[in-house]
Design a protein around this motif. Structure first.
Motif, mmCIF file in Angstrom:
data_model
loop_
_atom_site.group_PDB
_atom_site.id
_atom_site.type_symbol
_atom_site.label_atom_id
_atom_site.label_comp_id
_atom_site.label_asym_id
_atom_site.label_seq_id
_atom_site.Cartn_x
_atom_site.Cartn_y
_atom_site.Cartn_z
ATOM 1 N N ALA A 35 0.816 -1.218 0.000
ATOM 2 C CA ALA A 35 0.000 0.000 0.000
ATOM 3 C C ALA A 35 0.855 1.276 0.000
ATOM 4 C CB ALA A 35 -0.916 -0.002 1.231
ATOM 5 N N PHE A 36 2.062 1.210 0.560
ATOM 6 C CA PHE A 36 2.863 2.439 0.712
ATOM 7 C C PHE A 36 4.286 2.237 0.187
ATOM 8 C CE2 PHE A 36 -0.202 2.091 4.203
ATOM 9 C CZ PHE A 36 -1.048 3.128 3.837
ATOM 10 N N PRO A 37 4.413 2.071 -1.143
ATOM 11 C CA PRO A 37 5.752 1.800 -1.695
ATOM 12 C C PRO A 37 6.740 2.933 -1.440
ATOM 13 C CG PRO A 37 4.145 2.186 -3.455
ATOM 14 C CD PRO A 37 3.364 2.105 -2.185
ATOM 15 N N ASN A 38 6.224 4.143 -1.198
ATOM 16 C CA ASN A 38 7.135 5.281 -1.038
ATOM 17 C C ASN A 38 7.454 5.636 0.412
ATOM 18 O OD1 ASN A 38 7.301 5.534 -3.819
ATOM 19 N ND2 ASN A 38 5.375 6.709 -3.865
ATOM 20 N N LYS A 39 6.886 4.895 1.353
ATOM 21 C CA LYS A 39 7.222 5.159 2.758
ATOM 22 C C LYS A 39 8.340 4.201 3.176
ATOM 23 C CE LYS A 39 3.915 8.246 3.550
ATOM 24 N NZ LYS A 39 4.170 9.652 3.918
ATOM 25 N N LEU A 40 9.156 4.637 4.120
ATOM 26 C CA LEU A 40 10.247 3.786 4.606
ATOM 27 C C LEU A 40 9.712 2.791 5.626
ATOM 28 C CD1 LEU A 40 12.959 6.538 5.262
ATOM 29 C CD2 LEU A 40 12.970 4.838 3.417
ATOM 30 N N ILE A 41 10.102 1.539 5.477
ATOM 31 C CA ILE A 41 9.761 0.550 6.507
ATOM 32 C C ILE A 41 11.071 -0.039 7.036
ATOM 33 C CG2 ILE A 41 8.489 -1.545 7.090
ATOM 34 C CD1 ILE A 41 6.632 -1.049 4.745
ATOM 35 N N PHE A 42 11.264 0.108 8.347
ATOM 36 C CA PHE A 42 12.420 -0.499 9.022
ATOM 37 C C PHE A 42 11.905 -1.651 9.866
ATOM 38 C CE2 PHE A 42 13.778 3.911 8.416
ATOM 39 C CZ PHE A 42 15.080 3.764 7.964
ATOM 40 N N SER A 43 12.517 -2.815 9.730
ATOM 41 C CA SER A 43 12.094 -3.914 10.601
ATOM 42 C C SER A 43 12.833 -3.806 11.932
ATOM 43 C CB SER A 43 12.332 -5.264 9.942
ATOM 44 O OG SER A 43 13.692 -5.580 9.975
ATOM 45 N N GLY A 44 12.222 -4.351 12.987
ATOM 46 C CA GLY A 44 12.766 -4.157 14.329
ATOM 47 C C GLY A 44 13.198 -5.416 15.057
ATOM 48 N N PHE A 45 12.902 -6.588 14.503
ATOM 49 C CA PHE A 45 13.359 -7.810 15.167
ATOM 50 C C PHE A 45 14.553 -8.381 14.401
ATOM 51 C CE2 PHE A 45 9.076 -8.465 17.335
ATOM 52 C CZ PHE A 45 9.599 -8.344 18.616
ATOM 53 N N ASP A 46 15.721 -8.316 15.016
ATOM 54 C CA ASP A 46 16.960 -8.726 14.339
ATOM 55 C C ASP A 46 16.918 -10.204 13.954
ATOM 56 O OD1 ASP A 46 17.192 -6.342 15.643
ATOM 57 O OD2 ASP A 46 19.007 -6.843 16.747
ATOM 58 N N GLU A 47 16.240 -11.000 14.786
ATOM 59 C CA GLU A 47 16.196 -12.446 14.525
ATOM 60 C C GLU A 47 15.275 -12.788 13.351
ATOM 61 O OE1 GLU A 47 15.344 -10.559 17.004
ATOM 62 O OE2 GLU A 47 14.328 -11.620 18.608
ATOM 63 N N MET A 48 14.501 -11.805 12.878
ATOM 64 C CA MET A 48 13.610 -12.011 11.718
ATOM 65 C C MET A 48 14.014 -11.085 10.577
ATOM 66 S SD MET A 48 10.033 -12.163 13.783
ATOM 67 C CE MET A 48 10.142 -12.637 15.512
ATOM 68 N N LEU A 49 15.282 -10.689 10.559
ATOM 69 C CA LEU A 49 15.729 -9.730 9.542
ATOM 70 C C LEU A 49 15.498 -10.245 8.127
ATOM 71 C CD1 LEU A 49 17.149 -7.167 8.580
ATOM 72 C CD2 LEU A 49 19.345 -8.240 9.126
ATOM 73 N N LEU A 50 15.931 -11.476 7.849
ATOM 74 C CA LEU A 50 15.831 -11.953 6.461
ATOM 75 C C LEU A 50 14.381 -12.033 5.970
ATOM 76 C CD1 LEU A 50 17.076 -12.826 3.841
ATOM 77 C CD2 LEU A 50 17.329 -15.131 4.764
ATOM 78 N N PRO A 51 13.446 -12.634 6.751
ATOM 79 C CA PRO A 51 12.058 -12.608 6.270
ATOM 80 C C PRO A 51 11.539 -11.187 6.040
ATOM 81 C CG PRO A 51 12.256 -14.004 8.233
ATOM 82 C CD PRO A 51 13.611 -13.429 7.972
ATOM 83 N N ALA A 52 12.013 -10.248 6.843
ATOM 84 C CA ALA A 52 11.579 -8.857 6.646
ATOM 85 C C ALA A 52 12.174 -8.281 5.365
ATOM 86 C CB ALA A 52 11.980 -8.010 7.858
ATOM 87 N N VAL A 53 13.435 -8.631 5.093
ATOM 88 C CA VAL A 53 14.067 -8.139 3.854
ATOM 89 C C VAL A 53 13.326 -8.706 2.643
ATOM 90 C CG1 VAL A 53 16.196 -8.152 2.465
ATOM 91 C CG2 VAL A 53 16.340 -7.845 4.946
#
Ligand code: NGF
Length: 288
Positions: free
Chosen positions: A176-194
């Motif tokens: 929905a928001f391709p132009n907003k920045l999304i930072f993930s916050g759980f280091d142990e789930m970094l790859l799924p977030a990437v």
């Protein structure tokens, strides 16, 4: 404003005072050794919600002075005292922080109109950009997709720090928001977030494990998932050890092992006993 941002720890002495030289060393360690892209200052990891306004300002000041313009800086100014959030936001903006961030107001069950007013007020009073800090498991505040849409209507709300394991909501937000920045916050789930398309990540363990986090981020973005998972597996062995021993205390002991005067956590957080310190040193030797 993309990539791997360390959620900066803050070294305290045994009486809970900020160890200013240790904080400077930690900023340098993050930039020179871990190679991070930016610092998230004043977050949960900095033990921020246990500090006075003056202490929060001093931390913003020291970090900016040490980091200069070498990496991007985000100041977390959120507080359930909105006047304090505005005061801190003005202070960090005057220092030259690239963006503000603010935790969703917690403890009292604020309704959404109150939460929206909180963000709009900080933005209006400071003129700076804002990254919403959403961490429902600690605040109890859940923001829906439609509510994010309302917050994002303010063009100064440039993104969200998304500390949740809700990958469905993450996918919906990304689409929905391709132009907003999304930072993930759980280091142990970094790859799924990437893989879900985040622009970056903000995390506590990057203070010691930043290089691996950058590797996961870069491999994941290139689609080299098998290779990225190999790095995530080692990372998660380390994180599992850290979490089992005491999150911030253990990262501080690892930092001490690497020569950074990282001090202690502030009470009511406890100190590690001899056994805990020994375990932290073993993690440091094995993984870092
Ligand atoms: O420390 C916490 C509390 N979360 C951090 C990070 O999301 C916090 C996370 O890196 C942060 O950015 C901040 O300082 O505001 C975890 O420590 C890590 O994934 C281990 O679970 O949840």
């Amino acid at each position: 404003m993309k990539g791997i941002f360390s959620a900066l720890l803050v070294p305290y002495d045994e009486n809970g005072n900020i160890k200013e030289e240790g904080l400077r060393q930690l900023v340098r360690h993050n930039i020179d050794v871990c190679g991070i892209d930016g610092l998230y200052v004043g977050g949960s990891t900095g033990e921020n919600f246990m500090l006075s306004t003056e202490e929060k300002k001093r931390i913003f000041e020291i970090v900016k002075d040490e980091a200069k313009d070498q990496v991007k800086l985000i100041a977390q100014v959120g507080s359930i005292n909105l006047k304090e959030a505005v005061e801190l936001g003005k202070f960090a903006t005057a220092l030259g922080y690239d963006s503000l961030s603010a935790v969703t107001p917690f403890y009292y069950k604020f309704d959404f109109s109150e939460i929206k007013n909180y963000y709009d007020t900080i933005i209006r009073e400071t003129g700076n950009n804002m990254i919403i800090y959403s961490i429902p498991f600690l605040t109890g505040v859940n923001i829906t997709l439609n509510q994010f849409a309302e917050l994002f209507e303010n063009e100064k709300v440039i993104g969200v720090k998304f500390t949740a394991a809700d990958f469905y909501l993450l996918e919906r937000l990304r689409k929905a928001f391709p132009n907003k920045l999304i930072f993930s916050g759980f280091d142990e789930m970094l790859l799924p977030a990437v893989v879900s398309g985040v622009d970056g990540a903000i995390g506590s363990t990057f203070n010691v494990n930043g290089k691996r986090a950058k590797e996961i981020f870069e491999l994941g973005r290139k689609g080299e998932i098998e290779k990225a998972y190999q790095v995530q597996h080692v990372t998660n062995d380390l994180i599992e050890g850290i979490l089992s021993n005491g999150l911030y205390q253990t990262i501080k002991e690892i930092l001490k092992d690497k020569g950074v005067d990282a001090g202690y956590c502030r009470q009511p957080m406890k100190k590690l006993n001899e056994e805990g310190i020994k375990f932290a040193k073993e993690l440091s030797a094995k993984y870092l």
